[in-house]
Scaffold this motif. Structure first.
Motif, PDB file in Angstrom:
ATOM      1  N   ILE A  39       0.840  -1.200   0.000  1.00 41.47           N
ATOM      2  CA  ILE A  39       0.000   0.000   0.000  1.00 41.47           C
ATOM      3  C   ILE A  39       0.874   1.249   0.000  1.00 41.47           C
ATOM      4  O   ILE A  39       0.588   2.224  -0.710  1.00 41.47           O
ATOM      5  N   TYR A  42       2.214   1.626  -3.435  1.00 34.31           N
ATOM      6  CA  TYR A  42       1.195   2.182  -4.319  1.00 34.31           C
ATOM      7  C   TYR A  42       1.064   3.693  -4.127  1.00 34.31           C
ATOM      8  O   TYR A  42       0.960   4.442  -5.101  1.00 34.31           O
ATOM      9  N   SER A  80      -3.054   1.866 -12.821  1.00 31.38           N
ATOM     10  CA  SER A  80      -3.018   1.960 -11.366  1.00 31.38           C
ATOM     11  C   SER A  80      -4.302   1.446 -10.728  1.00 31.38           C
ATOM     12  O   SER A  80      -4.268   0.866  -9.643  1.00 31.38           O
ATOM     13  N   LEU A  84      -4.425  -1.473  -8.069  1.00 28.08           N
ATOM     14  CA  LEU A  84      -5.092  -1.325  -6.776  1.00 28.08           C
ATOM     15  C   LEU A  84      -6.082  -2.459  -6.533  1.00 28.08           C
ATOM     16  O   LEU A  84      -6.171  -2.982  -5.415  1.00 28.08           O
TER      17      LEU A  84
END
Length: 115
Positions: A39, A42, A80, A84
């Motif tokens: 996370i 990201y 993205s 995710l």
């Protein structure tokens, strides 16, 4: 450093802003590949898009530089979102996004193909 020194002679104005944006992008890139949580990876990976958009949109070399910056943003946004979704799936399976825990878990072959 090589990129900065070679591009400073090309810049006519706002070189301080260019250096600040470039160093911000570089530090976000280092952070993205230094973290061990997906996370956080990201978040840093997405944070890199903002300085890249500014570098291309302001200091691009052609007349369609703003269009190129928007294309970069849109294409990476689609990728993205898919990344995710994959991260959220892995979190729902394991309850963590730690790289070590993900490495220890064996996903099935179909899960690997989907992810």
């Amino acid at each position: 450093p090589i990129c900065l020194s070679s591009s400073l002679s090309y810049l006519s104005g706002r070189s301080n802003l260019f250096v600040a944006v470039f160093l911000l992008m570089e530090s976000l890139l280092i952070a993205a590949f230094s973290v061990l949580d997906l996370i956080a990876f990201y978040a840093f990976f997405e944070g890199i898009l903002i300085p890249m958009f500014l570098l291309i949109g302001i200091w691009g070399s052609r007349s369609r530089k703003l269009r190129a910056a928007y294309y970069l943003f849109y294409y990476t946004l689609v990728g993205s979102i898919l990344m995710l979704l994959g991260l959220l799936y892995m979190y729902s399976e394991l309850g963590t996004t730690c790289v070590y825990a993900l490495h220890a878990h064996s996903f099935s072959e179909t899960e690997q193909l989907i992810l």
